[in-house]
Structure formats: C-alpha cells, structure tokens
Design a protein around this motif. Structure first.
Motif, PDB file in Angstrom:
ATOM      1  N   GLU A   1      62.808  34.443  -7.572  1.00  0.00           N
ATOM      2  CA  GLU A   1      63.698  33.331  -7.227  1.00  0.00           C
ATOM      3  C   GLU A   1      64.042  33.334  -5.735  1.00  0.00           C
ATOM      4  O   GLU A   1      65.191  33.183  -5.331  1.00  0.00           O
ATOM      5  N   SER A   2      62.998  33.529  -4.932  1.00  0.00           N
ATOM      6  CA  SER A   2      63.179  33.597  -3.482  1.00  0.00           C
ATOM      7  C   SER A   2      63.367  32.203  -2.898  1.00  0.00           C
ATOM      8  O   SER A   2      62.692  31.247  -3.299  1.00  0.00           O
ATOM      9  N   ASN A   3      64.272  32.100  -1.942  1.00  0.00           N
ATOM     10  CA  ASN A   3      64.470  30.846  -1.225  1.00  0.00           C
ATOM     11  C   ASN A   3      63.361  30.592  -0.210  1.00  0.00           C
ATOM     12  O   ASN A   3      63.256  29.498   0.335  1.00  0.00           O
ATOM     13  N   ARG A   4      62.580  31.608   0.057  1.00  0.00           N
ATOM     14  CA  ARG A   4      61.442  31.474   0.970  1.00  0.00           C
ATOM     15  C   ARG A   4      60.147  31.451   0.167  1.00  0.00           C
ATOM     16  O   ARG A   4      60.055  32.077  -0.892  1.00  0.00           O
ATOM     17  N   LYS A   5      59.160  30.765   0.687  1.00  0.00           N
ATOM     18  CA  LYS A   5      57.834  30.721   0.083  1.00  0.00           C
ATOM     19  C   LYS A   5      56.813  31.139   1.137  1.00  0.00           C
ATOM     20  O   LYS A   5      56.968  30.823   2.322  1.00  0.00           O
ATOM     21  N   LEU A   6      55.793  31.845   0.714  1.00  0.00           N
ATOM     22  CA  LEU A   6      54.721  32.202   1.635  1.00  0.00           C
ATOM     23  C   LEU A   6      54.034  30.930   2.109  1.00  0.00           C
ATOM     24  O   LEU A   6      53.519  30.158   1.304  1.00  0.00           O
ATOM     25  N   THR A   7      54.021  30.717   3.413  1.00  0.00           N
ATOM     26  CA  THR A   7      53.412  29.505   3.978  1.00  0.00           C
ATOM     27  C   THR A   7      52.383  29.814   5.062  1.00  0.00           C
ATOM     28  O   THR A   7      51.828  28.894   5.657  1.00  0.00           O
ATOM     29  N   ARG A   8      52.125  31.087   5.308  1.00  0.00           N
ATOM     30  CA  ARG A   8      51.172  31.438   6.363  1.00  0.00           C
ATOM     31  C   ARG A   8      50.529  32.784   6.075  1.00  0.00           C
ATOM     32  O   ARG A   8      51.234  33.746   5.712  1.00  0.00           O
ATOM     33  N   ILE A   9      49.208  32.882   6.249  1.00  0.00           N
ATOM     34  CA  ILE A   9      48.470  34.148   6.181  1.00  0.00           C
ATOM     35  C   ILE A   9      47.519  34.179   7.369  1.00  0.00           C
ATOM     36  O   ILE A   9      46.785  33.225   7.616  1.00  0.00           O
ATOM     37  N   HIS A  10      47.530  35.295   8.106  1.00  0.00           N
ATOM     38  CA  HIS A  10      46.611  35.478   9.234  1.00  0.00           C
ATOM     39  C   HIS A  10      45.797  36.739   8.990  1.00  0.00           C
ATOM     40  O   HIS A  10      46.356  37.832   8.832  1.00  0.00           O
TER      41      HIS A  10
END
Length: 486
Positions: A358-367
C-alpha cells in the motif's frame, strides 16, 4: 504485456536504432560510426542542461563513505597459491577463499564486492598493496561518488557519511556533509579495489573485460552511522531527489540479533518521511546475502520511484523478486532483448509490491547500465523527464569516467553493435529495430500491464584503455538522473 508493444513497433521500425551484439566487433579507424554516434550524443547533451539559480535541483544522498585503495589484482595476488577450482563465497575468511572467489569472478569479467571477516588478513593485504607500484588512494563509496557527480553536473548536494576530516577534504567544499562528528577522531573504513584490464591474464584464466573485485572490513558503513543526522537535515534541505545507496555494506556483516532489520526500518521511515514531491532512487549493488535482499524487497523497493543497476545486479534482482534466489554471476555482455525483458519483469514485480505494501509511491523509472549500452525505462506522464537525453548523458559519462578524460576519445573507443536488435526474446524477432549512427538512441513507447512506458537505449562508446573501473556505475547512474528531475 507485449501485444500492444508489438503493434507500436511498426512505427518504431521507421526510426534507425542500434543493436549491441554479444560479441566484440573489431574496431578500427574505418569505423566512421564512432564519430557519428559521438556527435549525436554530444548534441543531446549540449541542448539539455541543468537549471540554475532558484531552479537549481537539490539531491540528498546517503549513506556512508570510505577510502579506496586501488591496486592491480594480478600483481597483488599469486595464482600459484590457488588450490582447487574457482568458487563463490558469500564472505571471505582466509586467503584460499579470496583466491577462489576472485578467480570465479575474474574469468567472467564480473564485478563483485565481498566482506572479509578476517581482519588480520585484510590488514596484511592493505600493507602488501601499498608496496606495489601504481597503487593509489581515492575517496570511495556509492554516496560520495554519486554526490560528486551530481555536484559536477550542477546540482546542490547534501551528502551523509561518517568520515574523517582528511577524507572530507576530498569532497568539494560546496557539498554539504552531515553525519560526521568532527569532535571525535575515527578511522575511515577502507575498501581494497582489485582492478584488472580486458584480456589480462591470471594463471590459466583471461579476463573478458576490464572490471574490479572489491573486499572490505568495514565498521561504520554497515551500521549506516550517518542515518540519524541525515534525517535531521532533510526537512530543511528539502531535496528534489533522495538517493538511497551503500546498503550492500550490510551484506554478510555480523550484526547483533535484529539490528540490521532495525536499521533498514529506519531507512524505510526516512523514505516515507519525504513528501511525494521528492523523488526517490535506490542504487543497487553486489548482494549475495539472501536475507538482506529479501528485506530490501519489503523495506526499500516498494517505496522508491526509481532503481539503478548494472547487468549483474539486474539479473540478481530479477531472480530474487521472481524466485527468491540469489544469482551470483551473470552474462557480462547481455543481449539488449534479454536486459529489456528483465527490466519489464522487475517493473511488474515491484509494481505488485507497491500494491501489496500500500505504498503511496510507484516504481516509475528503471536504469540499467552495461558495458555496451544504457537502457532507461520511465512511465509516461510521470515526474521523470528527458529520458532520451538522460540515456545520452549516461553513455557519455561511462566513456569519460572509465577513460578518466573529459574528452570523448575516438581512438580509444569501440562499439558493441550489429545491424539490428530485438526488443524482446519472446516473439521470434518480430520486433527488430535497426541501427543508424546519425540517430543512435532508440526510444519507443509500449504498454506493460496497462501502464504506458517509454524505453530508451543508447550506445556506449566503450573505452578500450580503461583507467578507472570502481565507481563507474555510481557516476553513470547519477549522470542518468541529472537531466530527469526538473
């Protein structure tokens, strides 16, 4: 997942793009592609700049630092003392384990980092290294190296690390250092960097690429000694980006009971304390302690916006998330299609953890940064900007850092490429794109589990005469971030 993506590749094929083969292509002065690739990468770098004045971005980076001592691996170690076959060890307790472990990674050209529990042997290695010609000292650790790169590129920087006044003198004066009790003298943690070049020999083995094997016997870094003071300074600094790094120092460290979990919980709380306007990035590293990795997948990864890693760490993270298993070594020159498939898998698995926790953040970038290419995945309409320029910046930084020269040296460059590449291993090469050195960065849109993403892949002008290996990933990851936060 791939159906929508494949439909879009009809338009993508009209763009000229690159492929990186799994073999080295001979490079000579007739390879005019080098100059063309260089010109386009520099063009993208020059038209994309970091804001200044009131718009200057701010980054806060933790945790820890060390003094690195660089030494030629094959000069320090004696192959004749190797008894038995190369073998992997999670930690190093004697010389036999050191030699077997070093050769295990050397023959694959793979980077590795291990804790040495034998303090006496570690001190002896340091003393022997200091006797060798060419041995040198430098500031080390993920956090300070990334901090210096952000500063060089024009960011305002807050760095957390418990370091001596002598080591602090290596850090640019305008970088704000916290977590450092100047009223107490203490010894810096020291890391021994065993470097080797491509095609270097060690007994019957030959290194397929330049790389390094790192050993340490840290006391401060595994405890994240600067964490609390860092947290006290974050609200006033109000960063645009928070970078979490150096957690690999906890790998196989002999913690008392639940202390490691307690420290990681504080890291989690520190991330959660930041407003959603502050982007967060986690820098992966060489981990072999499965328990630690599993803790990271519940206490760190679900709460960050971005993650950066090399090809070894990519395979390891994918294996842990998917199978709950550690992958010790991977292909040092993976196919683009293979790396992209692993990035998609990690994106889906971490997104699932975002929901579970239930994280308010979502993974939006991978390098992902490899010897041959930079691959960056960002979610469309997220806060990350200028993905193509970021891939170019990371690529240029890879060459500059490894060659230890601000200029791009074409006479010391080569490309790992062929005429085309597939974007996935799953569809019998129906999604091939082609290489045009005049526009060498491939960018396209696709849909992953309902999420629209952009993927950019950029070539690296590989430095053929490596001067630096340790720290390359830190500099490349930081460079990939500097243009993506506005």
């Amino acid at each position: 997942m791939m159906a929508t993506a494949l439909a879009k590749f009809g338009s993508v094929l009209s763009f000229c793009v690159l492929f990186y083969a799994v073999y080295f292509r001979d490079n000579d002065k007739s390879d005019t592609r080098l100059s063309q690739v260089k010109d386009h990468l520099l063009f993208l770098e020059n038209i994309n700049i970091v804001a200044i004045g009131n718009q200057q971005p701010k980054v806060a980076i933790g945790y820890g630092a060390c003094r690195d001592i660089f030494v030629n691996a094959t000069s320090l170690l004696n192959f004749n003392e190797l008894n038995g076959n190369p073998e992997h060890f999670n930690e190093i307790s004697n010389k036999e384990e050191l030699l077997k472990s070093f050769v295990y990674f050397f023959k694959h050209g793979a980077a590795a980092e291990r804790f040495m529990s034998n303090s006496q042997l570690y001190d002896e290695l340091i003393q022997n290294a200091l006797k060798l010609e060419g041995t040198r000292w430098a500031i080390g650790g993920n956090a300070p190296l990334m901090a210096k790169r952000f500063f060089i590129e024009g960011w305002k920087v807050l760095f957390a690390g418990k370091i001596s006044e002598k080591l602090e003198s290596y850090i640019p004066h305008d970088i704000q250092v916290v977590g450092n009790d100047k009223y107490k003298a203490h010894n810096d943690d020291i890391h021994l960097i065993l470097e080797y070049k491509a095609d270097e020999k060690f007994g019957v083995y030959t290194a397929p690429r330049a790389n390094r094997y790192i050993i340490h016997n840290d006391e401060n870094n595994p405890l994240l000694s600067s964490l609390e003071e860092f947290g006290e300074n974050l609200p006033k600094f109000n960063p645009n980006l928070l970078v979490i790094s150096g957690l690999q120092m906890m790998d196989n460290y002999p913690f008392k009971k639940d202390l490691r979990a307690e420290r990681l919980n504080l890291v989690k709380e520190q991330i959660l304390s930041q407003p959603l306007t502050t982007l967060t990035h986690f820098e992966m590293a060489s981990y072999v302690d499965l328990d630690l990795l599993l803790q990271l997948t519940t206490k760190v990864l679900p709460y960050v916006d971005s993650v950066g890693m090399n090809e070894q760490e990519l395979t390891n993270l994918c294996s842990v998330l998917e199978h709950g298993e550690v992958s010790v070594v991977a292909d040092s020159n993976p196919r683009v299609a293979t790396a992209l498939d692993q990035m998609r898998q990690i994106f889906q698995l971490v997104r699932h953890k975002n929901n579970v926790h239930e994280s308010n953040r979502k993974l939006t970038r991978i390098h992902v940064h490899t010897l041959a290419y930079q691959a960056i995945l960002t979610v469309k309409d997220s806060k990350w900007t200028r993905t193509e320029a970021a891939a170019a910046k990371a690529s240029l930084t890879a060459h500059r850092y490894v060659c230890n020269n601000r200029n791009i040296l074409l006479d010391k460059s080569k490309l790992l490429l062929d005429d085309s590449f597939s974007t996935t291993t799953l569809n019998d090469n129906n999604s091939r794109v082609f290489f045009d050195p005049f526009k060498p960065i491939a960018c396209w849109d696709e849909k992953i589990k309902g999420e629209h993403v952009e993927i950019c892949v950029a070539p690296v002008l590989i430095c053929t005469e490596a001067q630096l290996t340790a720290g390359a990933g830190d500099n490349i990851s930081a460079a990939g971030l500097v243009l993506q936060v506005e």
